[in-house]
Motif scaffolding. Sequence first.
Motif, short mmCIF file in Angstrom:
data_model
loop_
_atom_site.label_atom_id
_atom_site.label_comp_id
_atom_site.label_asym_id
_atom_site.label_seq_id
_atom_site.Cartn_x
_atom_site.Cartn_y
_atom_site.Cartn_z
N GLU A 125 43.02 32.47 50.87
CA GLU A 125 43.24 32.86 49.48
C GLU A 125 44.24 31.95 48.77
O GLU A 125 44.01 31.53 47.63
CB GLU A 125 43.73 34.31 49.42
CG GLU A 125 42.69 35.34 49.85
CD GLU A 125 43.18 36.76 49.65
OE1 GLU A 125 44.33 36.94 49.17
OE2 GLU A 125 42.42 37.69 49.98
N GLN A 129 43.51 29.33 45.52
CA GLN A 129 44.24 29.35 44.24
C GLN A 129 44.88 27.99 43.95
O GLN A 129 44.88 27.53 42.80
CB GLN A 129 45.28 30.46 44.27
CG GLN A 129 44.65 31.84 44.33
CD GLN A 129 45.67 32.94 44.56
OE1 GLN A 129 46.49 33.25 43.68
NE2 GLN A 129 45.65 33.54 45.74
N ASP A 154 33.64 43.80 49.33
CA ASP A 154 34.68 44.73 49.76
C ASP A 154 34.07 45.97 50.43
O ASP A 154 34.75 46.64 51.21
CB ASP A 154 35.54 45.17 48.57
CG ASP A 154 36.46 44.06 48.08
OD1 ASP A 154 36.91 43.27 48.93
OD2 ASP A 154 36.72 43.98 46.87
N SER A 194 36.21 34.98 50.05
CA SER A 194 36.92 35.95 49.21
C SER A 194 35.91 36.65 48.31
O SER A 194 34.78 36.17 48.12
CB SER A 194 37.98 35.24 48.36
OG SER A 194 38.92 34.57 49.17
N SER A 195 36.32 37.77 47.76
CA SER A 195 35.41 38.48 46.87
C SER A 195 35.20 37.69 45.58
O SER A 195 36.06 36.90 45.16
CB SER A 195 35.96 39.87 46.54
OG SER A 195 37.06 39.77 45.65
N THR A 197 35.12 38.94 42.59
CA THR A 197 36.06 39.44 41.60
C THR A 197 37.41 38.74 41.72
O THR A 197 37.98 38.29 40.71
CB THR A 197 36.25 40.95 41.76
OG1 THR A 197 35.01 41.60 41.59
CG2 THR A 197 37.24 41.48 40.73
N ASP A 198 37.91 38.61 42.94
CA ASP A 198 39.20 37.94 43.14
C ASP A 198 39.15 36.50 42.64
O ASP A 198 40.09 36.03 41.97
CB ASP A 198 39.59 37.96 44.62
CG ASP A 198 40.12 39.30 45.07
OD1 ASP A 198 40.46 40.14 44.21
OD2 ASP A 198 40.20 39.52 46.30
N GLN A 199 38.08 35.81 42.96
CA GLN A 199 38.02 34.40 42.58
C GLN A 199 37.90 34.22 41.07
O GLN A 199 38.47 33.25 40.51
CB GLN A 199 36.85 33.73 43.31
CG GLN A 199 37.10 33.65 44.81
CD GLN A 199 35.97 33.03 45.57
OE1 GLN A 199 35.87 31.80 45.68
NE2 GLN A 199 35.09 33.86 46.12
N TRP A 202 41.39 34.58 39.87
CA TRP A 202 42.20 33.39 40.17
C TRP A 202 41.89 32.25 39.21
O TRP A 202 42.78 31.48 38.82
CB TRP A 202 41.98 32.95 41.61
CG TRP A 202 42.41 33.98 42.61
CD1 TRP A 202 43.35 34.97 42.43
CD2 TRP A 202 41.93 34.13 43.94
NE1 TRP A 202 43.46 35.73 43.57
CE2 TRP A 202 42.61 35.24 44.52
CE3 TRP A 202 40.98 33.46 44.72
CZ2 TRP A 202 42.37 35.67 45.82
CZ3 TRP A 202 40.74 33.88 46.01
CH2 TRP A 202 41.43 34.97 46.56
#
Length: 229
Positions: A125, A129, A154, A194-195, A197-199, A202
């Motif tokens: 992660e 980023q 998730d 990674s999900s 949504t997270d990316q 970021w």
Amino acid sequence: MKKPGEVFANASVYDPGIEAIVPRYDELHDALLNAPPQDRDESIRVLELGAGTGELTTKLLTRFPDSSVLAVDHSDQMLDEAERKLETFGDRATLERGAFPDDYPSASGEYDLVVSSLAVHHLDETRKQTLFDAIYESLVPGGWFLNGDVIRFDAPHLETLSGEMIENWVRSKGWREDDFMEEWEASDDYDDPSSLTDQLVWLRDSGFEAVTSIWQYYNFAVYGGKKSE
């Protein structure tokens, strides 16, 4: 020892192999190629991170015939395959050995487009980023970053469903499932998806605008964003 991205011990079987293990592989590439805002006849500078055997590089140079691509990979055997494939494009294609985000991008405000395919998921992660920050810096104002990659759900039942879908896809391509999945799972040691949504969050944190998901099929997605004008 295999490096991240070297799904198969012999790079010469990567192209047919990846098509057998990544469902709708050509659709993923089509989404990457259709998403840039530039017209086909524009002269654009492209950085490709994790170029592999040069399959997407070939499609980029064909779709944008006045473009130039700096294609980066850290695998010598992948770059050897790419060199043979890209020879016909002459100096429009430049191949460099290096890793990201450690070695590339290293320029500031240089590229109209940065692309990657099935590579960023090897980073954790924090390094994702860091990479997104570096990509933003490397783009010209209004430039785009587009990534086609493996994502993580998730919800555990969706992760299970995606794994079953890949196994069914492998069988449909006529490969011996046990042998093929053993090769694929050997590369999992380097994977850290990674999900989606997270990316997307970021990317926004890095400064990107118009952040969006363009295409998705189970746990494969194409997403990206634009550097502010």
